[in-house]
Scaffold this active site. Sequence first.
Site, mmCIF file in Angstrom:
data_model
loop_
_atom_site.group_PDB
_atom_site.id
_atom_site.type_symbol
_atom_site.label_atom_id
_atom_site.label_comp_id
_atom_site.label_asym_id
_atom_site.label_seq_id
_atom_site.Cartn_x
_atom_site.Cartn_y
_atom_site.Cartn_z
ATOM 1 N N GLN A 164 0.810 -1.287 -0.017
ATOM 2 C CA GLN A 164 0.192 -0.011 0.084
ATOM 3 C C GLN A 164 0.920 1.283 -0.081
ATOM 4 O O GLN A 164 2.036 1.369 0.208
ATOM 5 C CB GLN A 164 -0.965 0.016 1.401
ATOM 6 N N HIS A 178 0.024 5.678 0.551
ATOM 7 C CA HIS A 178 -0.921 6.911 0.869
ATOM 8 C C HIS A 178 -0.762 8.178 0.228
ATOM 9 O O HIS A 178 0.537 8.380 -0.330
ATOM 10 C CB HIS A 178 -0.866 7.480 2.376
ATOM 11 N N GLU A 226 3.299 8.581 8.316
ATOM 12 C CA GLU A 226 3.164 7.860 9.440
ATOM 13 C C GLU A 226 4.318 7.365 10.180
ATOM 14 O O GLU A 226 5.233 7.485 9.339
ATOM 15 C CB GLU A 226 2.050 6.699 9.296
ATOM 16 N N HIS A 285 4.660 0.488 0.800
ATOM 17 C CA HIS A 285 5.175 -0.128 2.004
ATOM 18 C C HIS A 285 4.255 -1.388 2.380
ATOM 19 O O HIS A 285 3.083 -1.272 1.963
ATOM 20 C CB HIS A 285 5.452 0.785 3.147
ATOM 21 N N ARG A 308 -4.082 0.342 -2.683
ATOM 22 C CA ARG A 308 -3.435 -1.182 -2.388
ATOM 23 C C ARG A 308 -3.258 -1.845 -3.749
ATOM 24 O O ARG A 308 -3.882 -1.507 -4.662
ATOM 25 C CB ARG A 308 -4.579 -2.063 -1.297
#
Length: 430
Positions: free
Chosen positions: A103, A105, A140, A274, A293
């Site tokens: 995935q 973001h 993140e 990642h 994804r």
Amino acid sequence: MAHYKMINQVKQYAWGSPDLLAKIQGRSPGGRPEAELWMGSHPNGASQIVTPRGETVSLASFLAESPALLGPRSLELQAPGEDMPGLPFLLKVLTAGKGLSIQAHPDREQAREGFAREEAQGVPRDAPLRTYRDQNHKPELICALTEFWGLCGFRPLEELRREFLVLSSSLARLNHPLLDEALEPFLEDPREETWEKLFLALLECGLDRSFRDDLVRTLSSCLEGRNETRDRYWWVRELLGQYPGDPGAFAPLYLNLFHLQPGEAVFLGSRVLHAYLRGAGVEIMANSDNVLRSGCTEKHVDCRELARILSFESFLPHPSSGCNQQGLRVYVTPAREFELVRVPREGRIEKREGPAILLATEGPVVCDGLLLESGESVFLDHAAEKWDVSGPGVASAYIAALPGTLSFTPATVRVGAEGSVSGVSGDERS
């Protein structure tokens, strides 16, 4: 009152661990995979808080009605277009029993564009086929609570070239035009542009149901005998066992493998491909649930949209044990929305501005008289300027806050008149 006990949602995704979260929370396993414990105000899993009158209310609605509790700096960090003020960060305990989806973001601009597009198409925000669930980006950081394995960022181009050079003759025998057109140019001239074309060809081939079995079988045969314990080839075998026939299982061939010890962390920016493979950790991110994804999942896969938002630069993860700042163990990142810190011992925390969440991860912690058992958390609003922390689990407690807003004064030991010993915060010394 400036601090509130939290009641947090547990997300039961298929990749979750059947027992890791239960161990952290000191309870018996529930029999189903438990993947994430969410602490925040995101509408997909908002926490509840206990008010001074003993009422239980949604943190999201509580902050929407009283945005001053966030402070001006937090309000400035709200994603453009968001109509409900909320926490700028989302804190989680993540417990992976098997590999997560491969995935990435989006950045903020990509999230805003994608969200508007799906809104215009009338895709419900909670629909399984929805990709953009909010308008925010999602940098993140994952900090390990146990040994933790993951994949992060494309490997250096020369490493990729050597890897695919070994696979090239087998891939050529598949005689797929997309692979044929992309493989040789990359081997001859490994650049971001040629790698992007090869990666997209692999994704497109994986979408071809009539071809993917041949692709998986061919790549699997190439890796026979190359699976030392916990190396990238071992993880390919592991992912193929978890997700049979899924080309995403070959991600360890092109992504960097990392291994964290407890207390080590890795930061991931937007647009970086990642996946987390196994272990438990504290995860903090901007307040978003946007995930695109490409494989190893039962959820919606949109390879073409993922490829559109990806960065194809090589990105090496840099595990960090944090650094000492203001008496705290701080995991510094480029993110403006969050900072994760660990409390070293008993003492007093001071916060200059903004909200915070304190999480106990190993044994009880007392926060200004409020007892937190392992796995429990407390929300501290903008007005909570200082609070004392103590208890046997305090050195394993984490705090989510705005960057650079916290400082720490350790407790001192004072001998009383009767010869007893007691802990006293630094600014109460005689």
